[in-house]
Write an enzyme that holds these catalytic residues in place. Sequence first.
Site, PDB file in Angstrom:
ATOM      1  N   SER A   2      66.006  33.015 -13.475  1.00 56.40           N
ATOM      2  CA  SER A   2      64.817  33.097 -14.476  1.00 56.40           C
ATOM      3  C   SER A   2      65.629  32.787 -15.447  1.00 56.40           C
ATOM      4  CB  SER A   2      64.853  33.969 -14.713  1.00 56.40           C
ATOM      5  OG  SER A   2      63.698  35.003 -14.334  1.00 56.40           O
ATOM      6  N   HIS A  28      52.631  39.653 -20.369  1.00 48.75           N
ATOM      7  CA  HIS A  28      53.298  39.749 -21.243  1.00 48.75           C
ATOM      8  C   HIS A  28      51.940  39.379 -21.873  1.00 48.75           C
ATOM      9  CE1 HIS A  28      56.557  39.864 -18.513  1.00 48.75           C
ATOM     10  NE2 HIS A  28      57.004  40.363 -19.235  1.00 48.75           N
ATOM     11  N   CYS A  83      58.738  36.050 -19.047  1.00 44.47           N
ATOM     12  CA  CYS A  83      58.143  35.935 -18.600  1.00 44.47           C
ATOM     13  C   CYS A  83      57.706  34.803 -17.659  1.00 44.47           C
ATOM     14  CB  CYS A  83      56.702  35.509 -19.598  1.00 44.47           C
ATOM     15  SG  CYS A  83      55.455  35.372 -18.938  1.00 44.47           S
TER      16      CYS A  83
END
Lengths: 379, 647
Positions: B327, B370, B383
Amino acid sequence: MSYLGYGVKSVPTGFRKLLYVNWAIVLLLVAITSAGFLQLYSVAGGSVDPWMMPQVKRFALGLTVMLVIGLVPIWFWRNIAALGYLVSLILLIAVELFGEVRMGAQRWIDLGFMLLQPSELAKITLVMFLAAYYDWLPLNKRSHPLWVAIPAAVVLVPTALVLKQPDLGTALLLAMGGGTIIFLAGVHWAYFATLISAGVGLVVAVFKTRGTSFQLLQDYQYRRIDTFLDPANDPLGAGYHITQAKIALGSGGVFGRGYMQGTQSRLNFLPEKHTDFIFTTLAEEFGFVGASTLLLLYVTLIGFCIVTALQTKDRFSSLLVLGIAMTFFLYFAVNMAMVMGLAPVVGVPLPLVSYGGSAMMVLMVGFGLIQSASIHRPR
Amino acid sequence: MKRAPKDTLESSRLLSRRTLVVGGVQLAISGGLLLRMRSMQLEQADQFRLLADENRINISLLPPARGLIFDRKGVLLAGNEQNYRIIMTREDAGDVEEVLERLAQLISLTPEDKAQALKEIGSRSAFVPVTIADRLSWEDIARVTINAPALPGITTEVGLSRYYPLGADLAHVVGYVGPVSDYDLSRIEDQDPLLQIPKFQIGKTGVENKLEQTLRGSAGTRHVEVNAYGRVMRELSRQEGTPGKDLQLTIDAGLQSYIEARLDGESAGAVVIDLERGDLRAVVSAPSFDPNLFVRGISVKNWTELNENIYRPLAAKAVQGSYPPGSTFKMITALAAIEDGVLDPEETIYCRGFTEVSGTRFHCWKPSGHGNVNLHDSLKYSCDCYYYEVGQRVGIEKISAMAKRFGLGVRHDLPLSAVAEGLAPDKAWKQEVRGEEWRIGDTVNASIGQGYVLASPLQLAIMAARLASGRNITPRLIHTIDGVEQPANSDQSLGVNENTLRQIRAAMDAVSNNQRGTAYAARIAQSEMRLAGKTGTSQVRRITAEERARGVTSNADLPWERRDHALFVCFAPVDAPRIAIAVVLEHGGGGSSAAAPIARDIALQALYDGTPPIEAYPSGVRDQVLEQQQRIEQRVPVGSVRFSDRA
């Protein structure tokens, strides 16, 4: 012609003989030997031990011996020439049978109190005997083959014995010294021309037979010749000696590297630096000036001997002096040629300079005989 | 016996003639000798003099003192230590065994040492000194010196030997030196005669290796006169060499040691970059190893231990390790899309927990989804579905290009061993290397830093630095050489819209400082010091449908080597960034739970230039932090004990 033939009056007697000693020769001998002392001191690293002091003592003894021999009338030496030669031959045979083997060669007889080297003795007795022979031989017979064969045998027998020891250097000196007297005695040119041709043939034969079962020289002698012909071939083996000697000599330059400053000798690169190769240490430290001066001293000494020979009126004296001078010449010429790479390394010392007793005693005896001839010559 | 006078006259004339011939020959030969003498001594004298000098003069090299290495504050990182040796000369020793026996009573000599020494002494000339014992302490030397009269032939000698005072803490940066090997000789192009010195030490890894020429200096020479047997007679001349140049690194040794200690027990890499000039303040790989072991010649046992350790202490993970950035890569995907104009930061994308792309289902880390997220929330919550969509819109080529602008998939030029290039994949790369078409699924994976994307901690730190500054920050490791400042090249603008960057930074601020951010637990409590970061948790395995069904996704339940990598990138302070940090914990679990707290601690340590006040920490973790600070303060770096200090 003996001294009797000229009458006694013109010959000095008693202690008056001392006035007639050839002092020029003595002076030259001292000069040359001193050069030796100087170098023996240098190669010992600035010390009279272990070489210079014994050499000085030997020379003092040698001078005494020379004077004693010189004061003895020349005819006495002529009369015992044949006997001396015979004794030498017997000793040479004895050394072959009972001799001490030193450094791979059979050269010494241990008499208990000293080591005797019969080949050294032979150098003098051969010359004496040949001089006496030609003194005795009527002039007209000298080129007759029979009367040539006798002196030839007289030379060749001891030469062969010495060669067998094996000692190539001494054999060479004997053969050439003897040959010179035969030549000086006036034997016909043709014999020498033949001999030289034969010599060339022999050299060819020596090389041709190499490696066969009947090769004429020992392997080590062949190797020495190889080394002589191409020292670079084996720079760390047998060629090492000659290469290092040449470096020492060449690096001396004009004025040398200075007394006791020769790196080749001081750092032990030179082999046998106190004996056979002592000339290179002198050449290294005193350069061309020093080396040529020594050569000049030798040549001058030879010159005085030749003059002495021509002044004496009997054939024995003349031939004896010339023969001894020739032997002396051969010593330094072969030694110098050897260390300069012009001749194979045959183990001939530099006369009166190299450390060693035998050669010095023989030479001083020789010069004693020259003095005897000089003192007892008719005036 | 009388002869006719004629006979005598003729005879004496003949004799005179022949005498002249013989004398002439003698004179000629003597002349020949004189000519030979002249040719050798006058014409060839120089040549022979040269040969004589070659005979007698040995040239030996004097190794120069190696340049020292310091940190940015002047702390010594690599020095030269006096190294005491005991040397024996056979000719002076007399009874060698007896002397060795006596020596063994003073210093520790094993029977093997003695046997080795005896063997070497026996095989050398009597005057050649042989090393009996090396690297002795001052006490040993003192004992031997005091007893010198009983130890004929024994002398002590002092030389210089490389020493790394901080031991393992800088092993991967500074590297180590070792004796020149045949392999080195075949590789090195300049044939410095110094390399021929037995046991001469050259840099093998790290800065020691890359700046070898600078550090080495040049050899001095010593001319000695030797005799025919090689014995040294005297020194003729001596010319000292030029010592190597001293280096100052941009590394802060205190910070470096702190991080090494903070990473204790992890297999990890961490990099701290100063934003001002791109200076690398710390480049840490954990665990590390003691470089002094290599200088002394590492034992097989130690080597095997290091080599077989599953944490790979020899690997410089901070620059050499390539990990899927997970991420932490999302900022790149977002930037590529916004710069390309295919994404409005305010636009919301709906996350329902997974996305279907050409029949394959790609999951968000939060199975329930989300809901509607914009750029800010997508980073704050991390997300995945948002980026699946964005990545598909912009395409892999743009993502790859943006990644390279931020220093990913690019080899950075640093004087360190094995700097990894990482990978910012594009279509051409896959075609060339894998021989396959690029698939849309590959783009989807790449958009969240998985799949083919690989980055080193160094590259992630550079990425964070460039995000924080908007400048093309280029890392610098060498601060000064011989006191001369080395160029820094971190001034140019990246050319990315500053407004977009500001939005990204605000989102990263939220990651750490918004209560719903993934790294809120690892925040800095002081507002003026607060950091902005991004967590990453990258998978090293594929989660099977079966596993997902069973719900076995907890890392704790997996064997270590199959756990996720934990990553965190950040910069601080948010309002005026000074430093950027990347931390990667191999198989460390989650980015937010494992990597972020470590990065926070590092950031505080760096910002405060030492131990930060406890107020900087959120109140809930203070007790734990205090205990940890105490533990780290008491730590002694591995291998930092001087051998001359050892009894």
